[in-house]
Design a protein around this motif. Structure first.
Motif, short mmCIF file in Angstrom:
data_model
loop_
_atom_site.label_atom_id
_atom_site.label_comp_id
_atom_site.label_asym_id
_atom_site.label_seq_id
_atom_site.Cartn_x
_atom_site.Cartn_y
_atom_site.Cartn_z
N GLY A 15 3.06 4.02 -12.97
CA GLY A 15 3.23 2.58 -12.84
C GLY A 15 2.53 2.03 -11.61
N HIS A 16 2.68 2.75 -10.49
CA HIS A 16 2.00 2.36 -9.25
C HIS A 16 0.49 2.38 -9.44
N ARG A 17 0.00 3.38 -10.16
CA ARG A 17 -1.44 3.52 -10.35
C ARG A 17 -2.02 2.35 -11.15
N GLN A 18 -1.23 1.83 -12.08
CA GLN A 18 -1.69 0.67 -12.84
C GLN A 18 -1.82 -0.54 -11.91
N ILE A 19 -0.84 -0.70 -11.02
CA ILE A 19 -0.90 -1.79 -10.05
C ILE A 19 -2.13 -1.65 -9.16
#
Length: 299
Positions: A15-19
């Motif tokens: 999820g962080h990587r998408q951000i």
């Protein structure tokens, strides 16, 4: 001028990587540099039942930079926790922020008074572009650092790896201990993780790998308290590399976790312990042979 994503980012999960990917895209479109503002600790860190961070802050910074983010700045929770949402936003404006990317559950300001709606109002007021990224789900559940901490502590390491988007790893320096592994015929490297409050994996035996002098070696890690010989009140991390010979003392190692084999057990005798380790090695070698193409080079 810069575009920034903001969050705790412990673990730097999918999820962080998408951000972070959206931050890089927005920065590229605006032809300015990308930045991540990582809050050093989640709020729960200061409570007694907090299970620990997934990674040390220095390791988190490396993971963030590995996504392509150009700069990482640490925000001290103790210093910003009493800011109002407007005061927090003023901190961003001081450095000429032009774009902000956050998850849809982002909160900020004293007692989490600000949310994405507050951020949208402030961004419009100050002509800052805002992107709010919907949370990533896996098996119909939102991916979060707290969920990953739970999976690590339960030994669900393959699920942890899926949620992180890479293998969970323990990083530290190999040190000399009592050489019990040598005595038993399984020489081990003992890993010192430091004094940071980090989550502990479930006590047990794991298939792991590490790069030593640029060569990937697979091995068995016992994470636990050594109940059969020389019981320890502190969790120990001992790795037996299957096909490595040589000294590892004082080497910095990153140990990647692949599979949980069994829980840590107390045996009635040293002979029974040795037989179990031999059995673990056979199982591990079969598993590595069957999965080597999938897990080679740390994939």
């Amino acid at each position: 001028m810069y575009v920034t994503c903001i969050g705790n980012f412990d673990g730097v999960h999918i999820g962080h990587r998408q951000i972070m990917n959206e931050t890089i895209k927005l920065a590229s479109k605006s032809k300015i540099f990308s930045k991540a503002l990582t809050i050093n600790y989640p709020w729960g860190y200061f409570f007694e039942n907090f299970p620990g961070l997934i990674y040390h802050i220095s390791e988190r910074i490396e993971l963030i930079q590995s996504t392509g983010i150009k700069e990482v700045q640490i925000l001290d929770l103790k210093e910003i926790k009493d800011h109002s949402p407007d005061e927090f936003f003023e901190l961003l404006l001081e450095n000429d922020v032009k774009g902000i990317v956050v998850g849809d559950d982002f909160t900020f300001g004293r007692k989490a008074a600000g949310d994405v709606n507050t951020l949208e109002r402030l961004s419009k007021k100050h002509s800052v572009e805002l992107k709010v990224i919907k949370g990533v789900k896996y098996r119909e559940k939102r991916v979060s650092s707290s969920w990953i901490r739970e999976t690590i502590s339960r030994g669900e390491i393959e699920l942890s790896n899926t949620l992180l988007g890479e293998h969970y790893a323990i990083n530290g320096k190999a040190y000399k201990d009592k050489k019990l592994g040598n005595i038993l015929g399984f020489p081990t490297a003992n890993i010192e993780r430091g004094k940071a409050n980090l989550v502990h994996p479930k006590p047990g035996v794991y298939v792991v790998s590490s790069y030593i002098d640029e060569v990937q070696y697979f091995g068995l890690m016992n994470a636990g308290f050594r109940p059969t010989i020389n019981y320890s009140e502190k969790m120990k991390y001992e790795v037996y590399f299957l096909d490595f010979s040589g000294s590892l003392y004082d080497k910095d190692l990153s140990i990647k976790f692949h599979k949980f084999l069994r829980p840590e057990l107390k045996f009635d005798s040293v002979d029974k312990l040795v037989k179990e380790i031999q059995r673990d090695e056979k199982i591990a070698r079969r598993w590595i042979k069957s999965n080597k193409d999938m897990i080679k080079d740390g994939q």
